[in-house]
Scaffold this motif. Sequence first.
Motif, PDB file in Angstrom:
ATOM      1  N   GLU A   1       0.889  -1.232  -0.137  1.00 36.55           N
ATOM      2  CA  GLU A   1       0.010   0.031   0.113  1.00 36.55           C
ATOM      3  C   GLU A   1       0.984   1.230   0.136  1.00 36.55           C
ATOM      4  O   GLU A   1       0.385   2.198  -0.555  1.00 36.55           O
TER       5      GLU A   1
ATOM      6  N   LEU B   1      -0.039   4.020  -7.181  1.00 38.40           N
ATOM      7  CA  LEU B   1      -1.146   3.690  -7.711  1.00 38.40           C
ATOM      8  C   LEU B   1      -1.939   5.129  -7.972  1.00 38.40           C
ATOM      9  O   LEU B   1      -1.492   6.218  -7.246  1.00 38.40           O
ATOM     10  N   PRO B   2      -2.804   5.235  -9.023  1.00 37.93           N
ATOM     11  CA  PRO B   2      -3.465   4.276  -9.479  1.00 37.93           C
ATOM     12  C   PRO B   2      -2.539   3.826 -10.711  1.00 37.93           C
ATOM     13  O   PRO B   2      -1.689   4.436 -11.174  1.00 37.93           O
TER      14      PRO B   2
ATOM     15  N   THR C   1      -2.617   1.173 -14.653  1.00 40.58           N
ATOM     16  CA  THR C   1      -3.401   0.643 -15.495  1.00 40.58           C
ATOM     17  C   THR C   1      -2.941  -0.595 -15.917  1.00 40.58           C
ATOM     18  O   THR C   1      -1.652  -0.792 -16.162  1.00 40.58           O
TER      19      THR C   1
ATOM     20  N   THR D   1      -8.367  -0.070 -14.280  1.00 38.54           N
ATOM     21  CA  THR D   1      -7.513   0.813 -13.383  1.00 38.54           C
ATOM     22  C   THR D   1      -7.434   0.268 -12.132  1.00 38.54           C
ATOM     23  O   THR D   1      -8.707  -0.249 -11.680  1.00 38.54           O
ATOM     24  N   VAL D   2      -6.307   0.065 -11.373  1.00 41.53           N
ATOM     25  CA  VAL D   2      -6.326  -0.519 -10.158  1.00 41.53           C
ATOM     26  C   VAL D   2      -6.205   0.895  -9.417  1.00 41.53           C
ATOM     27  O   VAL D   2      -5.031   1.766  -9.326  1.00 41.53           O
ATOM     28  N   ASP D   3      -7.143   1.175  -8.474  1.00 39.74           N
ATOM     29  CA  ASP D   3      -7.395   2.284  -7.602  1.00 39.74           C
ATOM     30  C   ASP D   3      -6.901   2.246  -6.231  1.00 39.74           C
ATOM     31  O   ASP D   3      -6.439   3.114  -5.741  1.00 39.74           O
ATOM     32  N   GLY D   4      -6.968   1.043  -5.822  1.00 38.50           N
ATOM     33  CA  GLY D   4      -6.234   0.669  -4.332  1.00 38.50           C
ATOM     34  C   GLY D   4      -6.081  -0.801  -4.220  1.00 38.50           C
ATOM     35  O   GLY D   4      -6.270  -1.694  -5.116  1.00 38.50           O
TER      36      GLY D   4
ATOM     37  N   ALA E   1      -6.643  -6.224  -5.339  1.00 38.77           N
ATOM     38  CA  ALA E   1      -6.618  -5.136  -6.241  1.00 38.77           C
ATOM     39  C   ALA E   1      -8.087  -4.615  -6.525  1.00 38.77           C
ATOM     40  O   ALA E   1      -9.114  -5.280  -6.931  1.00 38.77           O
TER      41      ALA E   1
ATOM     42  N   CYS F   1     -10.212  -2.759  -8.749  1.00 39.89           N
ATOM     43  CA  CYS F   1     -10.129  -2.510 -10.143  1.00 39.89           C
ATOM     44  C   CYS F   1     -11.539  -1.737 -10.681  1.00 39.89           C
ATOM     45  O   CYS F   1     -12.513  -2.173 -10.053  1.00 39.89           O
ATOM     46  N   SER F   2     -11.298  -0.767 -11.589  1.00 43.89           N
ATOM     47  CA  SER F   2     -12.322  -0.325 -12.319  1.00 43.89           C
ATOM     48  C   SER F   2     -12.400  -0.054 -13.671  1.00 43.89           C
ATOM     49  O   SER F   2     -11.209   0.185 -14.092  1.00 43.89           O
TER      50      SER F   2
ATOM     51  N   ARG G   1     -16.978  -1.754 -11.046  1.00 41.18           N
ATOM     52  CA  ARG G   1     -15.662  -2.105  -9.959  1.00 41.18           C
ATOM     53  C   ARG G   1     -15.582  -3.685  -9.869  1.00 41.18           C
ATOM     54  O   ARG G   1     -16.888  -4.190  -9.661  1.00 41.18           O
TER      55      ARG G   1
END
Length: 103
Positions: free
Chosen positions: A35, A40-41, A43, A52-55, A66, A68-69, A74
Amino acid sequence: MGGLDTAELEAMIEEATVDAYNEDEQLTGLFTMLEEYLCLPLTTTVLGVEVTVDGLDLTPDGRIVALCSRGGMRQSIGMLELPLPSPAPEGAEWFEAYRHWTG
Protein backbone atom coordinates in the motif's frame (compact mmCIF):
# COMPACT_ATOMS: atom_id res chain seq x y z
CA MET A 1 9.44 -8.42 -13.26
CA GLY A 2 11.60 -11.19 -11.92
CA GLY A 3 14.56 -8.86 -11.39
CA LEU A 4 15.09 -9.77 -7.74
CA ASP A 5 16.71 -12.96 -6.56
CA THR A 6 15.41 -15.12 -3.73
CA ALA A 7 17.74 -13.57 -1.12
CA GLU A 8 16.59 -10.05 -2.01
CA LEU A 9 12.93 -11.07 -1.86
CA GLU A 10 13.43 -12.79 1.49
CA ALA A 11 15.19 -9.70 2.87
CA MET A 12 12.20 -7.58 1.81
CA ILE A 13 9.79 -10.06 3.43
CA GLU A 14 11.89 -9.96 6.61
CA GLU A 15 11.71 -6.15 6.59
CA ALA A 16 7.92 -6.22 6.17
CA THR A 17 7.35 -8.91 8.81
CA VAL A 18 10.03 -8.11 11.40
CA ASP A 19 7.49 -7.54 14.22
CA ALA A 20 4.99 -10.16 13.05
CA TYR A 21 4.20 -13.08 15.35
CA ASN A 22 1.94 -15.09 13.04
CA GLU A 23 0.90 -15.43 9.41
CA ASP A 24 -1.92 -12.86 9.73
CA GLU A 25 0.52 -10.25 11.02
CA GLN A 26 3.00 -11.13 8.27
CA LEU A 27 0.25 -10.62 5.68
CA THR A 28 -0.63 -7.27 7.23
CA GLY A 29 3.03 -6.23 7.08
CA LEU A 30 3.28 -7.11 3.39
CA PHE A 31 -0.04 -5.37 2.68
CA THR A 32 1.27 -2.23 4.41
CA MET A 33 4.42 -2.22 2.26
CA LEU A 34 2.41 -2.77 -0.94
CA GLU A 35 0.00 0.00 0.00
CA GLU A 36 2.87 2.36 0.81
CA TYR A 37 5.18 1.66 -2.13
CA LEU A 38 3.10 0.44 -5.10
CA CYS A 39 2.46 3.46 -7.30
CA LEU A 40 -1.32 3.73 -7.72
CA PRO A 41 -3.45 4.21 -9.66
CA LEU A 42 -2.03 1.98 -12.36
CA THR A 43 -3.50 0.63 -15.56
CA THR A 44 -3.23 -3.03 -16.53
CA THR A 45 -5.01 -5.52 -18.75
CA VAL A 46 -7.23 -8.29 -17.36
CA LEU A 47 -8.69 -10.79 -19.85
CA GLY A 48 -7.97 -8.41 -22.70
CA VAL A 49 -9.72 -5.45 -21.05
CA GLU A 50 -7.86 -2.41 -19.73
CA VAL A 51 -8.65 -1.69 -16.07
CA THR A 52 -7.46 0.84 -13.52
CA VAL A 53 -6.20 -0.36 -10.15
CA ASP A 54 -7.33 2.36 -7.75
CA GLY A 55 -6.31 0.76 -4.49
CA LEU A 56 -5.64 -2.39 -2.49
CA ASP A 57 -7.59 -4.18 0.21
CA LEU A 58 -7.01 -6.95 2.70
CA THR A 59 -9.89 -9.45 2.70
CA PRO A 60 -11.22 -11.22 5.80
CA ASP A 61 -10.10 -14.55 4.30
CA GLY A 62 -6.48 -13.38 4.20
CA ARG A 63 -5.89 -12.26 0.62
CA ILE A 64 -4.62 -9.00 -0.81
CA VAL A 65 -6.87 -7.80 -3.63
CA ALA A 66 -6.58 -5.01 -6.17
CA LEU A 67 -9.60 -2.69 -6.40
CA CYS A 68 -10.11 -2.42 -10.16
CA SER A 69 -12.44 -0.18 -12.14
CA ARG A 70 -13.47 0.33 -15.74
CA GLY A 71 -16.12 2.85 -16.64
CA GLY A 72 -18.67 2.66 -13.85
CA MET A 73 -17.89 -0.94 -12.93
CA ARG A 74 -15.71 -2.06 -10.04
CA GLN A 75 -14.27 -5.46 -9.21
CA SER A 76 -11.72 -6.82 -6.75
CA ILE A 77 -9.09 -9.08 -8.28
CA GLY A 78 -6.66 -11.11 -6.18
CA MET A 79 -3.14 -9.72 -6.39
CA LEU A 80 -1.86 -13.18 -7.27
CA GLU A 81 -4.11 -13.21 -10.36
CA LEU A 82 -3.41 -9.61 -11.38
CA PRO A 83 -1.01 -9.11 -14.30
CA LEU A 84 1.15 -6.03 -13.79
CA PRO A 85 1.78 -3.78 -16.76
CA SER A 86 5.10 -3.58 -18.54
CA PRO A 87 7.14 -1.69 -17.62
CA ALA A 88 6.30 -2.56 -14.02
CA PRO A 89 5.15 0.37 -11.87
CA GLU A 90 7.20 1.81 -9.04
CA GLY A 91 6.95 -0.44 -5.99
CA ALA A 92 6.29 -3.60 -8.02
CA GLU A 93 9.12 -5.31 -6.15
CA TRP A 94 6.74 -5.55 -3.15
CA PHE A 95 4.25 -7.34 -5.38
CA GLU A 96 7.02 -9.78 -6.26
CA ALA A 97 7.86 -10.21 -2.55
CA TYR A 98 4.18 -10.93 -1.76
CA ARG A 99 4.06 -13.56 -4.51
CA HIS A 100 7.24 -15.14 -3.13
CA TRP A 101 5.83 -15.12 0.41
CA THR A 102 2.65 -16.91 -0.68
CA GLY A 103 4.89 -19.41 -2.48
